[in-house]
Design a protein around this motif. Structure first.
Motif, PDB file in Angstrom:
ATOM      1  N   GLU A  45      -0.246  -5.595   2.648  1.00  0.00           N
ATOM      2  CA  GLU A  45      -1.474  -6.084   3.261  1.00  0.00           C
ATOM      3  C   GLU A  45      -2.059  -7.208   2.407  1.00  0.00           C
ATOM      4  O   GLU A  45      -1.862  -7.232   1.190  1.00  0.00           O
ATOM      5  CB  GLU A  45      -2.486  -4.938   3.411  1.00  0.00           C
ATOM      6  N   ARG A  58       0.839  -1.196   0.000  1.00  0.00           N
ATOM      7  CA  ARG A  58       0.000   0.000   0.000  1.00  0.00           C
ATOM      8  C   ARG A  58       0.878   1.252   0.000  1.00  0.00           C
ATOM      9  O   ARG A  58       1.153   1.830   1.053  1.00  0.00           O
ATOM     10  CB  ARG A  58      -0.949  -0.027   1.211  1.00  0.00           C
ATOM     11  N   ASP A  65     -12.950  -0.568  -0.338  1.00  0.00           N
ATOM     12  CA  ASP A  65     -11.901   0.440  -0.217  1.00  0.00           C
ATOM     13  C   ASP A  65     -11.726   1.076  -1.592  1.00  0.00           C
ATOM     14  O   ASP A  65     -11.777   0.375  -2.618  1.00  0.00           O
ATOM     15  CB  ASP A  65     -10.601  -0.242   0.241  1.00  0.00           C
ATOM     16  N   ASP A  79      -0.044   3.947  -0.844  1.00  0.00           N
ATOM     17  CA  ASP A  79      -0.908   5.081  -0.486  1.00  0.00           C
ATOM     18  C   ASP A  79      -1.123   5.192   1.023  1.00  0.00           C
ATOM     19  O   ASP A  79      -1.897   6.022   1.480  1.00  0.00           O
ATOM     20  CB  ASP A  79      -2.260   4.945  -1.204  1.00  0.00           C
ATOM     21  N   LYS A  80      -0.451   4.327   1.810  1.00  0.00           N
ATOM     22  CA  LYS A  80      -0.591   4.385   3.269  1.00  0.00           C
ATOM     23  C   LYS A  80       0.756   4.708   3.905  1.00  0.00           C
ATOM     24  O   LYS A  80       1.802   4.359   3.359  1.00  0.00           O
ATOM     25  CB  LYS A  80      -1.095   3.044   3.812  1.00  0.00           C
ATOM     26  N   THR A 115      -0.911   2.310  -6.442  1.00  0.00           N
ATOM     27  CA  THR A 115      -1.461   1.186  -5.674  1.00  0.00           C
ATOM     28  C   THR A 115      -2.687   0.598  -6.381  1.00  0.00           C
ATOM     29  O   THR A 115      -2.905  -0.622  -6.348  1.00  0.00           O
ATOM     30  CB  THR A 115      -1.809   1.623  -4.230  1.00  0.00           C
ATOM     31  N   GLU A 147       3.976   2.466   3.924  1.00  0.00           N
ATOM     32  CA  GLU A 147       3.873   1.604   2.738  1.00  0.00           C
ATOM     33  C   GLU A 147       3.859   0.114   3.088  1.00  0.00           C
ATOM     34  O   GLU A 147       4.682  -0.670   2.588  1.00  0.00           O
ATOM     35  CB  GLU A 147       5.010   1.943   1.755  1.00  0.00           C
TER      36      GLU A 147
END
Ligand SMILES: [Zn+2]
Length: 202
Positions: free
Chosen positions: A124, A115, A176, A117-118, A182, A121
């Motif tokens: 997950e 991810r 989501d 975008d989190k 991503t 990174e």
């Protein structure tokens, strides 16, 4: 029973059946793990990554995947699989940003995605995942695949996707919205679950 009530019940049953057929996500009717699947998950170390170079591997990589039974998602075995998929994709011999069930020999709807975008990174893992929406707005970028050695190419993908998957803690289906690079990884990895490789889209 009065005809009116019976017809209503029959019609309701029909509607439920149609809904189940359309979304494929109702009852926990996913096939249980086979002995061979359990052996793949229970093994130690990095998982073997299947490649198109091998004929037997290619057949797995071209397969349509099925969901995991919800019971399996709550099990220690699924936790083990999630950990081993992440260990495999992040191993220095692979160094990927995502990996899908068929790439480790499992014809099951599961992907591990980094991810970007989190914060931090993180990688997950998403079981029983589907793409529910693909934006008309597109982006084009280079892609490669752990299962297709030494081939790289430009692929057009949607800028934004909405994914659905099962939360392993609540067993609820959650959604989501993901954009940018991503979102490209999610599209590449979920393609694997339908037997599609990025080279098909070049
Ligand atoms: Zn791939």
């Amino acid at each position: 029973m009065k005809a009116g009530i019976r017809d209503f019940i029959l019609a309701g049953g029909f509607v439920m059946t149609v809904l189940a057929a359309v979304c494929g996500c109702t009852a926990d009717d996913a096939p249980r793990l086979s002995r061979a699947e359990k052996d793949i998950i229970d093994a130690d170390g990095i998982m073997r990554v299947l490649t198109v170079v091998d004929r037997e591997d290619s057949l797995v990589l071209r397969s349509e995947c099925t969901d995991f039974p919800l019971k399996t998602l709550r099990s220690e075995r699924f936790g083990r699989l999630a950990g081993r998929m992440i260990a495999t994709v992040t191993d220095s011999t692979q160094d990927g940003v995502g990996i899908a069930g068929p790439q480790v020999g499992l014809k099951r709807r599961v992907v591990a995605v980094q991810r970007f975008d989190k914060a931090g990174e993180p990688f997950e893992v998403y079981p029983n995942i589907r793409v529910e929406y693909l934006s008309d707005e597109k982006q084009t970028g280079p892609e490669g695949c752990l299962s297709i050695p030494e081939i790289y190419g430009e692929v057009e993908r949607s800028q934004t996707v909405v994914i659905s998957y099962v939360d392993i803690n609540t067993l609820d289906t959650v959604r989501d919205t993901v954009s940018g690079f991503t979102a490209v990884i999610f599209q590449h990895e979920t393609d694997h679950l339908d037997g599609i490789l990025f080279t098909d889209r070049m």
